[in-house]
Design a protein around this motif. Structure first.
Motif, short mmCIF file in Angstrom:
data_model
loop_
_atom_site.label_atom_id
_atom_site.label_comp_id
_atom_site.label_asym_id
_atom_site.label_seq_id
_atom_site.Cartn_x
_atom_site.Cartn_y
_atom_site.Cartn_z
N ARG A 113 0.84 -1.21 0.00
CA ARG A 113 0.00 0.00 0.00
C ARG A 113 0.86 1.24 0.00
O ARG A 113 1.91 1.21 0.64
CB ARG A 113 -0.88 0.00 1.25
CG ARG A 113 -2.17 -0.71 1.01
CD ARG A 113 -3.10 -0.44 2.16
NE ARG A 113 -3.73 -1.66 2.63
CZ ARG A 113 -4.64 -2.31 1.93
NH1 ARG A 113 -5.02 -1.89 0.75
NH2 ARG A 113 -5.17 -3.41 2.40
N PRO A 114 0.44 2.33 -0.63
CA PRO A 114 -0.77 2.45 -1.44
C PRO A 114 -0.64 1.63 -2.74
O PRO A 114 0.41 1.65 -3.38
CB PRO A 114 -0.84 3.95 -1.74
CG PRO A 114 0.56 4.43 -1.64
CD PRO A 114 1.24 3.58 -0.61
N VAL A 115 -1.72 0.91 -3.04
CA VAL A 115 -1.67 0.01 -4.19
C VAL A 115 -1.62 0.79 -5.50
O VAL A 115 -2.43 1.69 -5.73
CB VAL A 115 -2.91 -0.92 -4.18
CG1 VAL A 115 -2.94 -1.78 -5.43
CG2 VAL A 115 -2.89 -1.80 -2.95
N ASP A 116 -0.64 0.45 -6.31
CA ASP A 116 -0.54 1.06 -7.63
C ASP A 116 -1.50 0.30 -8.56
O ASP A 116 -1.41 -0.92 -8.69
CB ASP A 116 0.91 0.92 -8.13
CG ASP A 116 1.08 1.51 -9.51
OD1 ASP A 116 1.37 2.70 -9.60
OD2 ASP A 116 0.87 0.76 -10.51
N GLN A 117 -2.43 1.01 -9.16
CA GLN A 117 -3.50 0.36 -9.92
C GLN A 117 -2.98 -0.47 -11.10
O GLN A 117 -3.43 -1.59 -11.33
CB GLN A 117 -4.49 1.41 -10.43
CG GLN A 117 -5.21 2.09 -9.30
CD GLN A 117 -6.37 2.96 -9.78
OE1 GLN A 117 -6.61 3.07 -10.96
NE2 GLN A 117 -7.07 3.57 -8.84
N ALA A 118 -2.03 0.11 -11.83
CA ALA A 118 -1.51 -0.61 -13.00
C ALA A 118 -0.81 -1.90 -12.57
O ALA A 118 -0.97 -2.96 -13.18
CB ALA A 118 -0.53 0.29 -13.76
N GLU A 119 -0.06 -1.79 -11.47
CA GLU A 119 0.65 -2.97 -10.96
C GLU A 119 -0.34 -4.03 -10.49
O GLU A 119 -0.20 -5.22 -10.79
CB GLU A 119 1.55 -2.54 -9.80
CG GLU A 119 2.51 -3.65 -9.38
CD GLU A 119 3.31 -3.29 -8.14
OE1 GLU A 119 3.17 -2.15 -7.65
OE2 GLU A 119 4.05 -4.16 -7.67
N LEU A 120 -1.36 -3.62 -9.77
CA LEU A 120 -2.38 -4.53 -9.28
C LEU A 120 -3.02 -5.29 -10.45
O LEU A 120 -3.10 -6.51 -10.45
CB LEU A 120 -3.47 -3.77 -8.52
CG LEU A 120 -4.76 -4.54 -8.25
CD1 LEU A 120 -4.56 -5.56 -7.12
CD2 LEU A 120 -5.92 -3.63 -7.93
N LEU A 121 -3.44 -4.53 -11.49
CA LEU A 121 -4.13 -5.17 -12.61
C LEU A 121 -3.20 -6.08 -13.40
O LEU A 121 -3.62 -7.14 -13.87
CB LEU A 121 -4.75 -4.10 -13.51
CG LEU A 121 -5.91 -3.33 -12.85
CD1 LEU A 121 -6.41 -2.21 -13.75
CD2 LEU A 121 -7.06 -4.27 -12.49
N ALA A 122 -1.95 -5.69 -13.51
CA ALA A 122 -0.99 -6.54 -14.24
C ALA A 122 -0.81 -7.87 -13.49
O ALA A 122 -0.81 -8.95 -14.08
CB ALA A 122 0.34 -5.82 -14.38
N ARG A 123 -0.67 -7.79 -12.17
CA ARG A 123 -0.47 -9.02 -11.37
C ARG A 123 -1.71 -9.90 -11.38
O ARG A 123 -1.62 -11.12 -11.54
CB ARG A 123 -0.09 -8.65 -9.94
CG ARG A 123 1.34 -8.21 -9.90
CD ARG A 123 1.81 -7.80 -8.56
NE ARG A 123 3.08 -7.12 -8.76
CZ ARG A 123 4.14 -7.28 -8.03
NH1 ARG A 123 4.10 -8.12 -7.03
NH2 ARG A 123 5.25 -6.64 -8.30
N VAL A 124 -2.84 -9.27 -11.19
CA VAL A 124 -4.11 -10.02 -11.21
C VAL A 124 -4.26 -10.73 -12.56
O VAL A 124 -4.59 -11.92 -12.62
CB VAL A 124 -5.30 -9.07 -10.95
CG1 VAL A 124 -6.62 -9.70 -11.35
CG2 VAL A 124 -5.34 -8.67 -9.48
N GLY A 125 -3.97 -10.00 -13.64
CA GLY A 125 -4.11 -10.56 -14.99
C GLY A 125 -3.21 -11.77 -15.19
O GLY A 125 -3.66 -12.82 -15.66
N SER A 126 -1.95 -11.67 -14.80
CA SER A 126 -1.04 -12.78 -15.07
C SER A 126 -1.35 -13.97 -14.16
O SER A 126 -1.28 -15.13 -14.60
CB SER A 126 0.42 -12.35 -14.95
OG SER A 126 0.75 -12.17 -13.62
N LEU A 127 -1.74 -13.72 -12.92
CA LEU A 127 -2.08 -14.85 -12.04
C LEU A 127 -3.36 -15.55 -12.50
O LEU A 127 -3.47 -16.78 -12.42
CB LEU A 127 -2.25 -14.36 -10.60
CG LEU A 127 -0.95 -14.07 -9.84
CD1 LEU A 127 -1.24 -13.37 -8.53
CD2 LEU A 127 -0.16 -15.34 -9.58
N LEU A 128 -4.30 -14.78 -13.03
CA LEU A 128 -5.54 -15.40 -13.50
C LEU A 128 -5.30 -16.24 -14.76
O LEU A 128 -5.90 -17.30 -14.93
CB LEU A 128 -6.61 -14.34 -13.77
CG LEU A 128 -7.37 -13.86 -12.54
CD1 LEU A 128 -8.34 -12.76 -12.91
CD2 LEU A 128 -8.13 -15.01 -11.88
N LYS A 129 -4.41 -15.76 -15.62
CA LYS A 129 -4.09 -16.54 -16.82
C LYS A 129 -3.52 -17.89 -16.40
O LYS A 129 -3.87 -18.94 -16.94
CB LYS A 129 -3.06 -15.79 -17.68
CG LYS A 129 -3.72 -14.86 -18.67
CD LYS A 129 -2.69 -14.24 -19.59
CE LYS A 129 -3.26 -13.01 -20.25
NZ LYS A 129 -2.23 -12.04 -20.61
#
Ligand code: FE2
Length: 336
Positions: A113-129
């Motif tokens: 924190r504070p969560v960087d939005q781009a970083e959060l979405l990039a990580r979420v995207g790759s883990l979900l793939k």
């Protein structure tokens, strides 16, 4: 627009955070990207949610009431139903100790924190793939297991054989100190080892009388056929040698390759000892179930003949006789 690459990835994300503002922020951001988001205010609620909702990824705040993020993560990773779900820990603390504790708890990734939005979405995207690929693999494994069980189901005499073999082989492997991945391979091989019997006609497979030389030859092909069926699955790398060699004998008189001694993989030697024991202590069309003592005595004679691994059999016998692992209760059920 900057997160366009995420649009092909979908899934349900569980967000656990005790601060309502944090939950709302993540909910809004992830929902806008097309994800289904479920939010909960503490660790206990996260565990409860996971037991009733299909979740593809978990975002966990570390400092939460009831159960903290590390504890929830540990619960997720130690449960066979949920351990493949990626877990991202979000913490206000960037200290090293926190990360070490997170890694120990099995976290797949961290965000500070504070969560960087781009970083959060990039990580979420790759883990979900990655999660979707794991799901596909799981589906392929499930098909194989279903196939193996349906073959077993044809024969009323071998009912429950796969499950017992899977369970006992893994326990024997553990007792012998085999590596974790070998034990997992034994667990899988217990279920699929005879999947190659799909190529053997029922009339031969279920024949109560003696087999002709030609029929016997066909039966002997099942380890090779089984290996071929399972070969495309990379996760079955350590399972394949067990399937192929579960009918070898130490003196070289087994099939399909006539391997001798240590050339037969240790995992195959473990499975075959349990396989033979289970066959002996079960009713078959041509014989009644042996008692525990008779089965062990017969196997001891076969060890002396040079068929089975003496050390593996010795340890197995100890387990059976101690009764602590449940082997004994199986034999009791079989008519001791
Ligand atoms: Fe077999």
């Amino acid at each position: 627009m900057q997160y366009q690459s995420l649009q092909s990835v979908t899934g349900t994300i569980l967000v656990a955070d005790d601060q309502a503002a944090n939950r709302e922020l993540l909910d809004e951001l992830l929902t806008a990207q097309g994800f289904r988001v479920v939010t909960v205010p503490d660790g206990a609620a996260a565990v409860d949610e996971l037991s009733k909702t299909h979740v593809d990824l978990v975002l966990l705040d570390v400092m939460m009431p009831h159960l903290n993020g590390f504890e929830v993560c540990q619960k997720i990773k130690s449960n066979p139903e949920t351990y493949l779900i990626p877990v991202v820990l979000i913490t206000a603390l960037s200290d090293k100790q926190d990360r070490i504790e997170g890694i120990k708890a099995g976290a797949d990734d961290f965000l500070t924190r504070p969560v960087d939005q781009a970083e959060l979405l990039a990580r979420v995207g790759s883990l979900l793939k990655l999660k979707h690929r794991t799901d596909e693999l799981e589906r392929a494994e499930a098909v194989l297991f279903t196939l193996a069980r349906s073959i077993e189901g044809k024969d009323p005499y071998t009912h429950g054989h796969c499950e017992r073999l899977s369970d006992y082989s893994a326990r024997l492997g553990q007792h012998l100190g085999l590596a974790e991945d070998e034990i997992t391979a034994l667990r899988r091989a217990g279920v699929v080892h005879d999947v190659g019997k799909i190529a053997v006609p029922d009339a031969i497979l279920l024949k109560p009388g003696r087999l002709t030389a030609e029929e016997w030859k066909l039966i002997q092909e099942h380890p090779v056929v089984g290996e071929r069926i399972c070969a495309p699955l990379k996760s079955f790398r350590l399972v394949l040698p067990i399937i192929r060699h579960h009918h070898e004998k130490l003196d070289g008189s087994g099939y399909p390759d006539g391997l001798r001694g240590d050339a037969i993989p240790i995992t195959a030697r473990v499975l075959q000892v349990v396989d033979v024991y289970d066959a002996l202590t079960t009713d078959r069309p041509y014989k009644k179930a042996f008692t525990l003592t008779d089965a062990l005595q017969t196997m001891q004679q076969e060890v002396e003949k040079g068929w089975w691994d003496a050390h593996v059999f010795g340890e197995f016998e100890q387990l059976v006789r101690s009764g602590t692992t449940g082997f004994l209760s199986r034999s009791t059920a079989a008519g001791q």
